[in-house]
Scaffold this motif. Structure first.
Motif, PDB file in Angstrom:
ATOM      1  N   ALA A 145       0.834  -1.204   0.000  1.00 47.21           N
ATOM      2  CA  ALA A 145       0.000   0.000   0.000  1.00 47.21           C
ATOM      3  C   ALA A 145       0.869   1.255   0.000  1.00 47.21           C
ATOM      4  O   ALA A 145       0.589   2.223  -0.720  1.00 47.21           O
ATOM      5  CB  ALA A 145      -0.924  -0.012   1.217  1.00 47.21           C
ATOM      6  N   GLU A 146       1.925   1.236   0.788  1.00 44.31           N
ATOM      7  CA  GLU A 146       2.831   2.377   0.833  1.00 44.31           C
ATOM      8  C   GLU A 146       3.516   2.580  -0.518  1.00 44.31           C
ATOM      9  O   GLU A 146       3.659   3.717  -0.989  1.00 44.31           O
ATOM     10  CB  GLU A 146       3.888   2.161   1.920  1.00 44.31           C
ATOM     11  N   GLN A 190       1.128   4.215  -2.905  1.00 41.43           N
ATOM     12  CA  GLN A 190       0.975   5.637  -2.586  1.00 41.43           C
ATOM     13  C   GLN A 190       2.175   6.442  -3.076  1.00 41.43           C
ATOM     14  O   GLN A 190       2.035   7.520  -3.650  1.00 41.43           O
ATOM     15  CB  GLN A 190       0.799   5.821  -1.075  1.00 41.43           C
ATOM     16  N   MET A 226       2.006   6.944  -6.812  1.00 42.00           N
ATOM     17  CA  MET A 226       1.052   7.992  -7.186  1.00 42.00           C
ATOM     18  C   MET A 226       1.645   9.369  -6.919  1.00 42.00           C
ATOM     19  O   MET A 226       1.503  10.285  -7.735  1.00 42.00           O
ATOM     20  CB  MET A 226      -0.261   7.813  -6.427  1.00 42.00           C
ATOM     21  N   ASP A 227       2.321   9.530  -5.781  1.00 36.18           N
ATOM     22  CA  ASP A 227       2.950  10.806  -5.462  1.00 36.18           C
ATOM     23  C   ASP A 227       4.007  11.168  -6.495  1.00 36.18           C
ATOM     24  O   ASP A 227       4.100  12.318  -6.931  1.00 36.18           O
ATOM     25  CB  ASP A 227       3.591  10.759  -4.071  1.00 36.18           C
TER      26      ASP A 227
END
Length: 89
Positions: free
Chosen positions: A72-73, A76, A79-80
């Motif tokens: 999950a990290e 993220q 996406m960043d």
């Protein structure tokens, strides 16, 4: 001489089985879509369902939880990074 047999990686087999399991489509439809035999895909699906029903070994529970958290990290952070690439352009 006969044709050489196709060889599929374990990850490909799991992914193909999950196309059936997760989408709810028939084995026949998925098999024709990805170009393999129905019986072969049926065996892969049966094995994957049996594997999913097995309880994880006791030591793997913490590792699985951490793996999920890290995935999950990672998503993220990707996406960043994509957002920052577009902003810098």
């Amino acid at each position: 001489m006969g044709a050489k047999r196709k060889s599929f990686t374990p990850q490909y087999r799991r992914d193909a089985a999950h196309l059936v399991i997760d989408s709810g489509r028939t084995i026949a439809a998925v098999a024709s879509e990805i170009g393999i035999g129905e019986q072969l895909l049926g065996r892969w699906v049966a094995r994957e369902r049996a594997r999913m029903d097995e309880p994880p070994p006791a030591g793997d529970i913490n590792e699985r939880a951490e793996l999920e958290r890290l995935r999950a990290e990672n998503a993220q952070l990707r996406m960043d990074r994509e957002f920052l690439k577009k902003a810098a352009a």
